[in-house]
Design a protein around this motif. Structure first.
Motif, PDB file in Angstrom:
ATOM      1  N   PHE A   1     -36.835  19.743 -23.698  1.00 60.74           N
ATOM      2  CA  PHE A   1     -38.027  20.584 -23.833  1.00 60.74           C
ATOM      3  C   PHE A   1     -39.242  19.762 -23.425  1.00 60.74           C
ATOM      4  N   THR A   2     -40.391  20.430 -23.310  1.00 65.41           N
ATOM      5  CA  THR A   2     -41.647  19.770 -22.972  1.00 65.41           C
ATOM      6  C   THR A   2     -42.408  19.487 -24.256  1.00 65.41           C
ATOM      7  N   GLY A   3     -42.614  18.215 -24.529  1.00 62.59           N
ATOM      8  CA  GLY A   3     -43.307  17.811 -25.746  1.00 62.59           C
ATOM      9  C   GLY A   3     -44.642  17.169 -25.443  1.00 62.59           C
ATOM     10  N   VAL A   4     -45.201  16.517 -26.468  1.00 62.09           N
ATOM     11  CA  VAL A   4     -46.484  15.842 -26.305  1.00 62.09           C
ATOM     12  C   VAL A   4     -46.373  14.712 -25.287  1.00 62.09           C
ATOM     13  N   ARG A   5     -45.253  14.045 -25.264  1.00 57.89           N
ATOM     14  CA  ARG A   5     -45.055  12.911 -24.350  1.00 57.89           C
ATOM     15  C   ARG A   5     -44.497  13.326 -23.005  1.00 57.89           C
ATOM     16  N   GLY A   6     -44.356  14.613 -22.747  1.00 65.72           N
ATOM     17  CA  GLY A   6     -43.816  15.082 -21.482  1.00 65.72           C
ATOM     18  C   GLY A   6     -42.450  15.692 -21.679  1.00 65.72           C
ATOM     19  N   ASN A   7     -41.622  15.617 -20.666  1.00 65.12           N
ATOM     20  CA  ASN A   7     -40.282  16.184 -20.771  1.00 65.12           C
ATOM     21  C   ASN A   7     -39.430  15.331 -21.714  1.00 65.12           C
ATOM     22  N   ILE A   8     -38.849  15.979 -22.724  1.00 65.59           N
ATOM     23  CA  ILE A   8     -38.033  15.279 -23.711  1.00 65.59           C
ATOM     24  C   ILE A   8     -36.572  15.583 -23.443  1.00 65.59           C
ATOM     25  N   SER A   9     -35.777  14.524 -23.233  1.00 62.03           N
ATOM     26  CA  SER A   9     -34.329  14.646 -23.055  1.00 62.03           C
ATOM     27  C   SER A   9     -33.709  13.324 -23.462  1.00 62.03           C
ATOM     28  N   PHE A  10     -32.362  13.295 -23.490  1.00 63.62           N
ATOM     29  CA  PHE A  10     -31.659  12.093 -23.950  1.00 63.62           C
ATOM     30  C   PHE A  10     -30.590  11.693 -22.942  1.00 63.62           C
ATOM     31  N   ASP A  11     -30.353  10.384 -22.853  1.00 71.22           N
ATOM     32  CA  ASP A  11     -29.327   9.919 -21.923  1.00 71.22           C
ATOM     33  C   ASP A  11     -27.967   9.918 -22.605  1.00 71.22           C
ATOM     34  N   LYS A  12     -26.962   9.414 -21.932  1.00 69.40           N
ATOM     35  CA  LYS A  12     -25.593   9.456 -22.440  1.00 69.40           C
ATOM     36  C   LYS A  12     -25.405   8.609 -23.697  1.00 69.40           C
ATOM     37  N   ASN A  13     -26.309   7.663 -23.912  1.00 68.85           N
ATOM     38  CA  ASN A  13     -26.237   6.839 -25.112  1.00 68.85           C
ATOM     39  C   ASN A  13     -27.049   7.410 -26.268  1.00 68.85           C
TER      40      ASN A  13
ATOM     41  N   ASP B   1     -30.302   7.780 -26.122  1.00 69.24           N
ATOM     42  CA  ASP B   1     -31.657   7.244 -26.076  1.00 69.24           C
ATOM     43  C   ASP B   1     -32.587   8.215 -25.365  1.00 69.24           C
ATOM     44  N   LEU B   2     -33.831   8.193 -25.768  1.00 70.40           N
ATOM     45  CA  LEU B   2     -34.823   9.119 -25.230  1.00 70.40           C
ATOM     46  C   LEU B   2     -35.196   8.755 -23.794  1.00 70.40           C
ATOM     47  N   ASN B   3     -35.139   9.749 -22.912  1.00 74.35           N
ATOM     48  CA  ASN B   3     -35.646   9.588 -21.549  1.00 74.35           C
ATOM     49  C   ASN B   3     -37.153   9.841 -21.586  1.00 74.35           C
ATOM     50  N   ALA B   4     -37.881   8.840 -22.054  1.00 76.30           N
ATOM     51  CA  ALA B   4     -39.311   9.030 -22.279  1.00 76.30           C
ATOM     52  C   ALA B   4     -40.105   8.736 -21.019  1.00 76.30           C
ATOM     53  N   MET B   5     -41.356   9.103 -21.055  1.00 83.11           N
ATOM     54  CA  MET B   5     -42.299   8.774 -19.994  1.00 83.11           C
ATOM     55  C   MET B   5     -43.011   7.476 -20.379  1.00 83.11           C
ATOM     56  N   TYR B   6     -43.125   6.572 -19.387  1.00 82.98           N
ATOM     57  CA  TYR B   6     -43.776   5.289 -19.631  1.00 82.98           C
ATOM     58  C   TYR B   6     -44.990   5.158 -18.718  1.00 82.98           C
ATOM     59  N   MET B   7     -46.005   4.549 -19.249  1.00 85.37           N
ATOM     60  CA  MET B   7     -47.234   4.343 -18.506  1.00 85.37           C
ATOM     61  C   MET B   7     -47.282   2.911 -17.979  1.00 85.37           C
ATOM     62  N   ILE B   8     -47.607   2.789 -16.692  1.00 78.84           N
ATOM     63  CA  ILE B   8     -47.743   1.485 -16.059  1.00 78.84           C
ATOM     64  C   ILE B   8     -49.230   1.238 -15.835  1.00 78.84           C
ATOM     65  N   SER B   9     -49.731   0.159 -16.427  1.00 75.23           N
ATOM     66  CA  SER B   9     -51.155  -0.171 -16.305  1.00 75.23           C
ATOM     67  C   SER B   9     -51.305  -1.537 -15.660  1.00 75.23           C
ATOM     68  N   ARG B  10     -52.523  -1.796 -15.192  1.00 76.28           N
ATOM     69  CA  ARG B  10     -52.792  -3.092 -14.563  1.00 76.28           C
ATOM     70  C   ARG B  10     -54.196  -3.542 -14.910  1.00 76.28           C
ATOM     71  N   LEU B  11     -54.304  -4.840 -15.190  1.00 72.31           N
ATOM     72  CA  LEU B  11     -55.607  -5.410 -15.498  1.00 72.31           C
ATOM     73  C   LEU B  11     -56.282  -5.830 -14.192  1.00 72.31           C
TER      74      LEU B  11
END
Length: 541
Positions: free
Chosen positions: A188-200, A202-212
């Motif tokens: 489903f679509t949650g606060v963090r984006g699309n929510i789903s789980f892998d075969k283990n 674990d959450l297939n979450a969205m990650y943010m890549i930042s740079r200084l």
């Protein structure tokens, strides 16, 4: 990392002082460094990185994304770097952290956007800065995932008509498996984006890549669904405008003999062989001519054969780094050729010395057979040394690494190697061969000096023989010096030593034979032994 074909250069564990670990990373050429430590340790790490130079446009650091703003300015008294030093070292680092609020703003399963849900949460908490309040939105998605899994399980049980979800007990394995399966398949679509789980699970979450960049942390991309989406409004800007390489590009080169140089030298040697064959044909065809006969044609033939073998030495060079047999063939041809070529001259000089500088002033009979045996003795001694050498310590092909050439700008490291013939005890056997040749050469110089004033019309080449010996001595020492000094400069070594062999061989045979050819064809009636009649063989008397 291994599944993604990423090479792990090193793994270092930091206890208190990271100086040793940072130095190891520097020495092992680490370019992409993933750091997992708290902010206080990060300050120490980047202080040491600044000291050893493990930063800049060629180094990429990945750190945790939840450090406080301007964390590098909170340094302890134990760090002997300024905030400016540490900021210079950390500039450009990447951070990765799980997304709490989907920046894409997709409407969630509840019908609200992520920002609207966040506002509702703040209203419920009266905007109070509660401990770990940021985790509240994660809990929101977790409750939805659990609710959807339970709802699907209840529907499945109702469809079976066997039991209800309210009848669940911890001993009911079938219902537990069904619940787990439905949770795994929840999406489903949650606060963090699309929510789903892998075969283990674990959450297939969205990650943010930042740079200084310039002291400011900014998001440059998102990772979700096994792919990275770089944000167009915040492009990745690399220092210097060039994406760094993950390591130094190493180019391995096995230095080989230049084909053009090899062909040129072989052509010169081929011309020398043709010239030797012409001289040999003249020496054999006109052996009864007085001017040829007086110069001991048999010994001249031996010298010519030696010259042929010496010329052939240069042909073995391209094969000498391929097989040990070629190495041995090159050594044999050079040694035997030298023994025959110089041996013939040495024998002729010895005859002149015995006849005209003998203490009793009596003429002695020195026949060609005796002199040929002398030459055979020289060859035999040399061959015996070589045979013992090959039996005890045969040649091998070894690879020598040359000094590394580094192109700092292009990040290229050139590692050249060269193949050489080698045997462990070669210095001893080579020393024996060179010592023996040196003694014979010095003795030849002595004989040439002793016979330099001999002036007999019959001995028409005594002075030329002396010049040949001087020529051979000088060029031989020059050749040995060049061969030992430039053994790792393949082309230069081969070019100089081959030219020395060709020049020494050509000059020697020209000094010996050309005067005979000129003398024979300039006054044929005087020197034709068949017309004039028998003459005394002065060199043999």
């Amino acid at each position: 990392m291994k599944k993604s074909n990423i090479n792990l250069v090193a793994t270092e564990i930091i206890a208190i002082d990271p100086a040793i670990q940072i130095l190891k990373l520097k020495e092992r050429g680490a370019r992409i460094i993933v750091g997992s430590f708290y902010a206080d340790m990060a300050v120490r790490v980047f202080c040491e990185a600044y000291k050893v130079g493990l930063y800049g446009p060629k180094i990429v650091w990945f750190l945790l994304g939840w450090y406080a703003e301007n964390w590098w300015k909170s340094k302890s008294s134990s760090v002997n770097c300024t905030s400016e030093d540490i900021e210079q070292a950390v500039d450009g680092y990447f951070s990765v952290e799980a997304v709490i609020i989907n920046p894409k703003g997709d409407v969630t399963i509840s019908g609200y956007t992520p920002l609207e849900i966040q506002e509702i949460f703040w209203n419920l908490t009266n905007y109070e800065d509660l401990p770990a309040a940021i985790l509240g939105l994660k809990g929101y998605d977790g409750i939805w995932a659990a609710a959807l899994a339970l709802n699907k399980t209840a529907s499945d049980l109702e469809a079976k008509g066997s039991e209800r979800l309210e009848d669940f007990t911890y001993k009911n394995a079938d219902m537990a498996n069904l619940l787990f399966s439905n949770a795994m398949n929840t999406t489903f679509t949650g606060v963090r984006g699309n929510i789903s789980f892998d075969k283990n699970g674990d959450l297939n979450a969205m990650y943010m890549i930042s740079r200084l960049q310039g002291g400011q942390k900014q998001m440059v991309g998102l990772y979700y669904s096994n792919k990275i989406e770089w944000l167009p409004d915040t492009p990745v800007i690399w220092k210097g405008g060039v994406i760094p390489k993950d390591s130094v590009t190493t180019i391995k080169i096995t230095r080989e003999l230049s084909s053009s140089l090899y062909i040129a030298i072989c052509c010169l040697a081929g011309l020398g062989i043709v010239l030797t064959c012409v001289f040999l044909a003249f020496n054999i065809g006109y052996r009864k001519s007085r001017i040829v006969k007086m110069s001991s044609p048999n010994l001249n033939n031996v010298t010519m054969v030696g010259c042929l073998i010496l010329y052939s030495t240069v042909f073995w060079e391209s094969m000498s780094t391929s097989t040990f047999l070629a190495c041995e063939a090159k050594l044999v041809s050079l040694t035997v050729g030298f023994s025959l070529a110089f041996g013939g001259l040495f024998a002729k000089t010895w005859r002149v010395y015995v006849i005209f500088t003998h203490g009793t002033k009596q003429k002695k009979v020195v026949k060609d057979k005796q002199l040929l045996l002398m030459v055979c003795g020289l060859v035999t001694i040399n061959i015996s040394i070589i045979i013992v050498w090959f039996v005890i310590d045969p040649f091998q092909i070894v690879v020598h690494q040359l000094p590394v050439e580094v192109n700092v700008i292009d990040d290229i490291e050139i590692r050249e190697s060269i193949k050489n013939c080698y045997s462990q005890k070669q210095i001893y056997f080579l020393g024996c061969l060179l010592t023996f040749q040196g003694i014979i050469l010095l003795f030849g110089v002595f004989l040439a000096l002793q016979t330099r004033k001999v002036k007999v019309d019959g001995l028409n080449d005594s002075k030329m023989i002396g010049v040949c010996i001087y020529n051979i001595v000088v060029l031989s020492f020059l050749g040995v010096t060049v061969s030992l000094t430039l053994k790792f400069d393949y082309d230069l070594n081969y070019g100089i030593t081959s030219c020395i062999i060709i020049v020494a061989t050509t000059v020697t045979q020209c000094l010996i034979v050309l005067p005979k050819i000129t003398g024979h064809f300039s006054t044929p009636r005087v020197h034709d032994i068949d017309r004039v009649g028998p003459v005394n063989d002065v060199p043999h008397s």
